[in-house]
Write a protein that holds these residues in place. Structure first.
Motif, PDB file in Angstrom:
ATOM      1  N   SER A  26      41.819  50.870  42.727  1.00 56.38           N
ATOM      2  CA  SER A  26      42.907  50.096  42.139  1.00 56.38           C
ATOM      3  C   SER A  26      43.297  49.060  43.177  1.00 56.38           C
ATOM      4  O   SER A  26      42.751  49.068  44.278  1.00 56.38           O
ATOM      5  CB  SER A  26      44.103  50.997  41.815  1.00 56.38           C
ATOM      6  OG  SER A  26      44.670  51.482  43.009  1.00 56.38           O
ATOM      7  N   VAL A  27      44.211  48.180  42.820  1.00 55.93           N
ATOM      8  CA  VAL A  27      44.597  47.151  43.795  1.00 55.93           C
ATOM      9  C   VAL A  27      45.171  47.782  45.067  1.00 55.93           C
ATOM     10  O   VAL A  27      45.115  47.208  46.134  1.00 55.93           O
ATOM     11  CB  VAL A  27      45.615  46.132  43.220  1.00 55.93           C
ATOM     12  CG1 VAL A  27      44.942  45.219  42.216  1.00 55.93           C
ATOM     13  CG2 VAL A  27      46.804  46.839  42.602  1.00 55.93           C
ATOM     14  N   SER A  28      45.687  49.014  44.943  1.00 50.55           N
ATOM     15  CA  SER A  28      46.284  49.621  46.130  1.00 50.55           C
ATOM     16  C   SER A  28      45.312  50.515  46.893  1.00 50.55           C
ATOM     17  O   SER A  28      45.699  51.158  47.855  1.00 50.55           O
ATOM     18  CB  SER A  28      47.550  50.399  45.737  1.00 50.55           C
ATOM     19  OG  SER A  28      47.263  51.241  44.655  1.00 50.55           O
ATOM     20  N   GLY A  29      44.070  50.635  46.459  1.00 50.98           N
ATOM     21  CA  GLY A  29      43.137  51.419  47.261  1.00 50.98           C
ATOM     22  C   GLY A  29      42.128  52.172  46.425  1.00 50.98           C
ATOM     23  O   GLY A  29      41.868  51.835  45.276  1.00 50.98           O
ATOM     24  N   GLU A  46      44.015  51.916  37.516  1.00 50.30           N
ATOM     25  CA  GLU A  46      42.905  52.497  38.252  1.00 50.30           C
ATOM     26  C   GLU A  46      41.618  52.393  37.443  1.00 50.30           C
ATOM     27  O   GLU A  46      41.614  52.631  36.236  1.00 50.30           O
ATOM     28  CB  GLU A  46      43.215  53.973  38.545  1.00 50.30           C
ATOM     29  CG  GLU A  46      42.707  54.438  39.873  1.00 50.30           C
ATOM     30  CD  GLU A  46      43.216  55.842  40.207  1.00 50.30           C
ATOM     31  OE1 GLU A  46      43.055  56.251  41.359  1.00 50.30           O
ATOM     32  OE2 GLU A  46      43.772  56.517  39.323  1.00 50.30           O
ATOM     33  N   HIS A  90      46.035  45.517  36.812  1.00 51.99           N
ATOM     34  CA  HIS A  90      47.351  45.541  37.459  1.00 51.99           C
ATOM     35  C   HIS A  90      48.326  44.585  36.789  1.00 51.99           C
ATOM     36  O   HIS A  90      49.474  44.930  36.517  1.00 51.99           O
ATOM     37  CB  HIS A  90      47.201  45.189  38.945  1.00 51.99           C
ATOM     38  CG  HIS A  90      48.482  45.246  39.700  1.00 51.99           C
ATOM     39  ND1 HIS A  90      49.256  44.136  39.939  1.00 51.99           N
ATOM     40  CD2 HIS A  90      49.148  46.302  40.248  1.00 51.99           C
ATOM     41  CE1 HIS A  90      50.335  44.493  40.605  1.00 51.99           C
ATOM     42  NE2 HIS A  90      50.290  45.804  40.806  1.00 51.99           N
ATOM     43  N   THR A 117      42.669  43.426  39.340  1.00 51.42           N
ATOM     44  CA  THR A 117      43.815  42.517  39.196  1.00 51.42           C
ATOM     45  C   THR A 117      44.250  42.454  37.734  1.00 51.42           C
ATOM     46  O   THR A 117      45.435  42.506  37.418  1.00 51.42           O
ATOM     47  CB  THR A 117      43.425  41.109  39.694  1.00 51.42           C
ATOM     48  OG1 THR A 117      42.878  41.244  40.998  1.00 51.42           O
ATOM     49  CG2 THR A 117      44.622  40.184  39.710  1.00 51.42           C
TER      50      THR A 117
END
Lengths: 164, 290, 773
Positions: free
Chosen positions: B140-143, B165, B22, B19
């Motif tokens: 990363s926050v997306s995977g 990442e 990000h 987080t």
């Protein structure tokens, strides 16, 4: 930049301070905690003069920030002296004296703190291993030979007292 | 030599780290061991706005064998690898390589993730991991992604890590118990970055012919590379002095080292040849009876 | 001394050092450890261009930063004259404390920022914008001789980059060359190196009442005091030395950075401090040894030297260094290249060249490591060409003990010793006789072994006459001490030569204890402070403390002893000549019947009775010498050199403390080996430093340095007060030459440039094996 509060145990005493995040641990120890036995020789991690123990392992205090040692236990050369025997010197300190293993003495505290694991290790290091253990500390005065001799003598003493 | 100001955030979970990466400023920087980063900060060669300290992510500090493969958490210190029985027994190349990383006081702080993510072209661990066909796990926050080493190192201090990442794990495939290994490098001083280095892993079949080999090079390119010509030359062959010398020559000729204060391109190339040959022969000798 | 005070119970003993206690326990006080409440910190904005004109400077953003107290530029220093270090018959370039109009090397201070912390000072320094129009750069010796290149100090009326050009001639070299059976011509080079004390430079200034107190990590506190006083026009200046973490010559300079700290403290009327960081130390303190020496040497059929012609070029950098001068290395090579050899006909020219590089300063051995490289390589080259062994060629040419004192072609009066004996001792220690067969056997199994010697002679304990001869007119040839016996029976001793790590406190205490009979535990050697008594002198450097400062201590100690005995004689009613002092007690020689403790005498004495100052200067220079020998192997694949064995047979006269003397030799040797194999400070064509960190500037670790075996010849100097000669630099002086000779021997080829580059050695090593196959 925002100051951060840290609480750290240095040589057995709890130290609380408010520090800028960028304050190097070496500067914190020397100027905030007032323990000037830890020296600063290069501030890029090569010379080893600033070596202290962080949570029991030798580390370059110029490559850490004071904020990072929140909650940690730090030992410096001053702590080494306090914990030593009746003469006030550890075996290695005494041996360095006897073997003339220091001249200007600026690098000496870093060497003392770097070699603690060697003195307590199970293994029995030979001269090559001792030199490798020393290689992270630059000394410009001695040519290292007398330091190596002092370490070898200190190790022999540690071993014989263990055997006894 | 004091660093410029930065904000500092100590995170306590991977999610918190992701987080922060990000949401934080673009020039945020992860600090793990800090042994490469802090000199850059002290020289003011890097001035990140935010340091995200992941030293409390104990979940990323592990060395374990999973289904025969090795998994190393990104926050694992060099000194831990150095002493790890799992590494010693299954992937001794890694242990041999990590002992070349600077000095004990550096290895007590430096981490495998830091070494990989920093991607210094003269660093030992990325080269050893190239020899071991490692892959890197990022989040990363997306995977999450798994990136083979070949796709990870893009240039000097440049990797496939995207903004936001975090490198979380290094995975190394199983090796045969009997394999031979060697990491050989040449430095001017003990603990320095090497001028040339080689990591070799090989298997021999029952007639002592080479059935599998990897030869990874340090100082042959801006990133770790494999000496494929040399590998081809050795595969299927009995590794004699002559064969090793020929393979080493091929590796050196295929490499594109840079010259520096220590010597010309030709000198660096000659050192490559020396370390590759020495590593092949040493690895060959270490193969346990097949 | 033996004549004056009888026995020497402590001199000669390997006593453990007094200074170790604080150093080992972390309670020593180095410059940055001095508690100075409220001290402000300086960071310098330094030139990032080697040569250029400053066209604009914007300091506004820096001034506005919170915590910044002053941003100082050359404009603020209009009333401060430039530093000029005078050398007779030389061009003496001026140096402003901060660059004025022109910058002449990367690292030259342009702006000084004073702030509440070093962190903030560096923040502000980063905000200073300096516009510099680059000028063509003069970096190398070749460029400095190129008439198409700019003249660095033309603005000061200096019309050439040749700042110093001196010729010395003796005998009739031309006819000697004409009749010579054999003539060789060679060029030798030594790369630029940096002294690198582990503690960097630093200074801290405070105003105490009307006195400027300047703490400085200085080898020459008195010179610094005088420089600050003269330049800044301050009458009352006191320089105090804290513990000093190595100097090696570098800290004998009174540098602009330190002087500016004093200026800033007065300007702000607040304490101000500057602690050099390692980057500054490597790039911008002082370098050394960047030299090229071409020689022609004539010898007869028997290998006897007939004549020598020397042409030495020294890269002295952008400015002179004060008070040591810009000519020190050139003058050293000029005078000492004949070395310990008999030579009647000599012609030498030495030039010091200005370039856009960091100024050259004094570094352990000054000039002599290069002079020794030259004469020792010449010996081996002659030996090879004429078919003599390395030992035999030296035997034929070394000045023998019968010939001493010997007046050289360069007017040096070598005083004492036995150079041949040192050669023979080293040959025996290194196993010279068995080496050739070992070398052959090793080579047939693919290993390249080599053995090399280096014999040198060195000027130590320099007096004013020699400094003048070397062009260093600002240097004093004397040192002094002041001692005071207090009512507790303790003697405090202040000297003009600070302890920088060489163990001088222990050395001085041993000497004083023997000179007085005061117990050594009752002696306190106090670190130098120009504010104490009448103490004045040169300082520590050029191998002088053990011989010269000890001389002052002996004179003062002898006087103290005679006063104590005189007073005791009166009190005890015993003739003075029947009294002795042992262990701080004055007693009768026979039977100790009547005695009195010095404490009691101190309690009864008039104030000042036992406060004594003395100065000493050697009438004649003391010449130390040694032969080094080493065995090396060269890795034919990598070109790396491994030193297998290293021996030293040295004569520093009377050894006061063998532990300390051997420590000096080993430590000096480490620096010589470093310059022979590892260290080299590089600039690129634009004058940009390439080795500004410990990652690139290769100070050796414990893994690169060998063990050393030392033998002392110990032939006392006839002219010194104690028979001791200097020992601090010898190890550095010969190591490069010994290693170059050993490597040349291993590779059967000539290696005349230091450091020895692995790439070059690898080429020669490969050629040997290719020729064998």
């Amino acid at each position: 930049m925002g100051m951060q509060r840290i609480s750290v145990n240095v040589n057995g005493a709890d130290v609380e301070a408010r520090v800028e995040p960028r304050l190097l641990l070496s500067d914190f120890i020397r100027h905030d905690a007032g323990l000037t036995g830890t020296h600063v020789g290069c501030e890029h991690g090569v010379c080893g003069a600033c070596t202290v123990e962080v949570d029991g392992a030798p580390a370059r205090s110029c490559l850490m920030f004071a904020v990072q040692v929140e909650g940690a236990v730090i030992r410096t050369v001053e702590g080494l002296t306090a914990s030593a025997g009746p003469e006030g010197w550890s075996v290695l300190q005494q041996s360095l004296h006897e073997h003339h293993g220091l001249q200007c003495g600026f690098c000496t505290p870093g060497i003392l703190m770097s070699l603690q694991p060697l003195l307590t290790a199970e293994e029995d290091p030979d001269e090559t291993q001792i030199r490798e253990a020393l290689a992270g500390n630059l000394c410009r005065c001695t040519g290292y030979e007398n330091i190596v001799n002092a370490v070898m003598a200190a190790l022999a003493q540690v071993r014989s007292s263990r055997a006894a | 030599m004091k660093p410029a100001s930065f904000d500092y955030l100590r995170v306590h979970s991977v999610e918190e780290a992701l987080t922060a990466l990000h949401d934080g400023p673009e020039d945020s920087k992860i600090i793990a061991g800090g042994q490469s980063l802090v000199p850059l900060l002290n020289f003011r060669l890097a001035e990140p706005a935010l340091l995200i300290d992941i030293n409390d992510l104990h979940e990323l500090s592990f060395v374990r064998r999973v289904g025969g493969a090795l998994r190393i958490g990104a926050l694992t210190r060099h000194s831990t690898l150095e002493k790890s029985a799992v590494v010693r027994d299954g992937w001794p190349l890694l242990q041999e390589a990590v002992r070349f990383v600077a000095h004990p006081q550096i290895r007590s702080r430096g981490t495998i993730g830091g070494s990989v993510a920093h991607a210094d072209s003269a660093a030992e661990l990325p080269v050893a991991l190239a020899a071991l066909d490692a892959e890197f796990v990022t989040r990363s926050v997306s995977g999450s992604r798994r990136i083979p080493w070949r796709d990870f190192f893009l240039g000097p201090m440049t990797t496939a890590l995207e903004p936001g990442e975090l490198l979380v794990e290094v995975r190394v495939p199983l090796l045969r118990k009997s394999h031979g290994h060697a990491f050989v490098e040449h430095t001017r001083r003990n603990g320095d970055f090497a001028l040339a280095g080689a990591g070799v892993v090989l298997d021999l079949n029952s007639d002592r012919r080479c059935s599998r080999i990897s030869v990874a090079l340090l100082g042959a390119a801006p990133t770790p590379v494999r000496a494929t010509d040399a590998e081809d030359c050795l595969l299927g062959a009995v590794i004699t002095e002559e064969r090793a010398a020929r393979a080493a020559k091929m590796a050196a000729e295929a490499g594109s080292p840079s010259g520096d204060l220590h010597g010309s391109v030709a000198y660096h190339r000659s050192l490559l040849e020396v370390v590759v040959r020495r590593a092949i022969l040493a690895a060959n000798l270490r193969v346990q009876e097949p | 001394m033996q004549d004056t005070i009888g026995t020497l119970p402590l001199v000669g003993r390997a006593l453990g050092r007094i200074e170790d206690r604080q150093l080992l326990s972390g309670t020593a006080t180095f410059l940055d450890d001095i508690p100075i409440p409220g001290a402000l910190h300086v960071a310098y904005v330094r030139s990032n261009v080697a040569h250029g004109t400053i066209t604009a400077m914007d300091t506004r953003a820096a001034r506005e930063l919170t915590g910044v107290r002053a941003v100082i530029t050359a404009d603020d220093l209009d009333h401060v004259p430039p530093l000029v270090t005078p050398v007779a018959n030389a061009a003496n370039p001026p140096r402003h404390l901060l660059a004025k109009g022109v910058v002449r090397y990367v690292g030259e201070p342009i702006v000084a920022v004073v702030a509440t912390s070093r962190y903030v000072a560096e923040d502000a320094a980063a905000l200073v914008a300096v516009d510099i129009d680059p000028l063509p750069v003069v970096c190398t010796l070749a460029e400095s001789l190129d008439p198409s290149k700019p003249v660095l100090h033309a603005g000061a009326g200096i019309d050439s980059n040749v700042l110093f050009d001196r010729v010395l001639e003796s005998g009739d070299p031309d006819s000697a060359f004409q009749r010579a059976a054999h003539v060789i011509e060679r060029t030798f080079r030594h790369s630029r190196v940096a002294p690198v004390p582990m503690e960097t430079r630093g200074a801290a200034a405070t105003i105490v009442e009307d006195e400027l107190v300047l703490w400085a990590s200085s080898q020459f506190p008195h010179a610094l005091k005088e420089t600050v006083s003269d330049l800044l026009g301050v009458e009352k200046v006191r320089v105090k030395c804290p513990d000093i973490g190595g100097g090696f010559g570098l800290k004998s300079l009174a540098s602009p950075e330190e002087i500016l700290v004093a200026w800033a403290a007065m300007y702000l009327n607040e304490p101000v401090k500057w602690v050099e960081d390692r980057s500054e130390n490597l790039i911008a303190s002082a370098h050394a040894r960047d030299m090229e020496v071409s020689v022609r040497v004539a010898a007869d059929h028997d290998g006897v030297l007939l004549a020598m012609e020397v042409d030495a070029l020294c890269n002295t950098g952008a400015y002179s260094v004060h008070p040591i001068t810009h000519t020190l290395e050139a003058a050293g090579v000029l005078s000492m290249t004949p070395g310990p050899y008999r030579l009647a006909h000599y012609r030498a020219r030495a030039r010091a060249m200005a370039t856009n590089t960091c100024p050259a300063g004094p570094y352990r051995g000054v000039g002599l490591p290069v002079a020794t490289l030259v004469h020792e390589r010449v010996m081996d080259i002659l030996a090879d060409e004429l078919g003599f062994s390395a030992v035999e060629i030296r035997r034929r040419n070394l000045i023998t003990s019968d010939e001493l004192p010997y007046l050289t072609a360069t007017s040096q009066k070598y005083d004492s010793g036995d150079y041949v004996a040192s050669l023979e001792a080293a040959a025996e220690m290194i196993g010279y006789d068995s080496f050739p067969s070992e070398q052959r056997a090793a080579r047939s199994s693919g290993t390249l072994l080599g053995l090399g010697f280096a014999t040198y002679v060195e000027w130590t304990g320099n007096n004013s006459k020699l400094f003048k001869q070397r062009g260093m007119t600002a240097l004093k040839g004397w040192d002094s001490c002041q001692l005071d016996l207090d009512q507790d029976g303790r003697v405090s001793v202040w000297t003009s030569s600070p302890s920088i790590g060489q163990g001088t406190a222990t050395t001085y205490a041993q000497v004083l204890a023997d000179a007085t009979g005061i117990a050594i535990d009752d002696i306190d050697i106090v670190q130098s402070d120009t504010g104490t008594g009448e103490v004045d002198g040169n300082g520590t450097g050029s191998s002088r403390s053990a011989s010269v400062t000890s001389g002052a201590i002996i004179l003062a100690g002898t006087e103290l002893k005679s006063r104590l005995i005189e007073d005791a004689a009166a009190l005890l009613d015993v003739p003075a000549d029947e009294l002795q002092i042992v262990d701080s007690e004055v007693s009768e020689h026979a039977g100790h019947e009547r005695s009195i403790d010095v404490r009691i005498l101190a309690g009864k004495a008039d104030p000042g009775r036992y406060n004594i100052g003395r100065t000493f200067e050697a009438d004649d220079v003391l010449y130390s010498y040694a032969t080094h020998a080493c065995r090396v192997s060269v890795d034919s694949e990598t070109g790396e050199v491994d030193i297998l064995q290293y021996v030293v047979a040295e004569d520093c006269g009377r050894v006061i403390n063998p532990l300390i003397v051997e420590g000096q030799t080993k430590g000096a040797l480490a620096q010589g080996i470093a310059a022979a194999l590892y260290e080299s400070f590089h600039y690129d064509e634009a004058g940009q430093p390439q080795t500004g960190s410990f990652m690139d500037y290769l100070v050796p670790t414990a893994c690169e340095l060998p063990r050393v075996t030392i033998r002392h010849l110990e032939i006392p100097a006839p002219n010194g007060i104690l028979g001791a000669k200097g020992v601090g630099e010898g190890g550095t002086i010969a190591a490069g030459a010994a290693i170059a000779n050993a490597v040349s021997n291993a590779l059967a080829s000539e290696h005349n440039t230091l450091p020895l580059r692995p790439e070059v050695l690898q080429g020669h090593a490969r050629a040997i094996f290719e020729n064998l196959h």
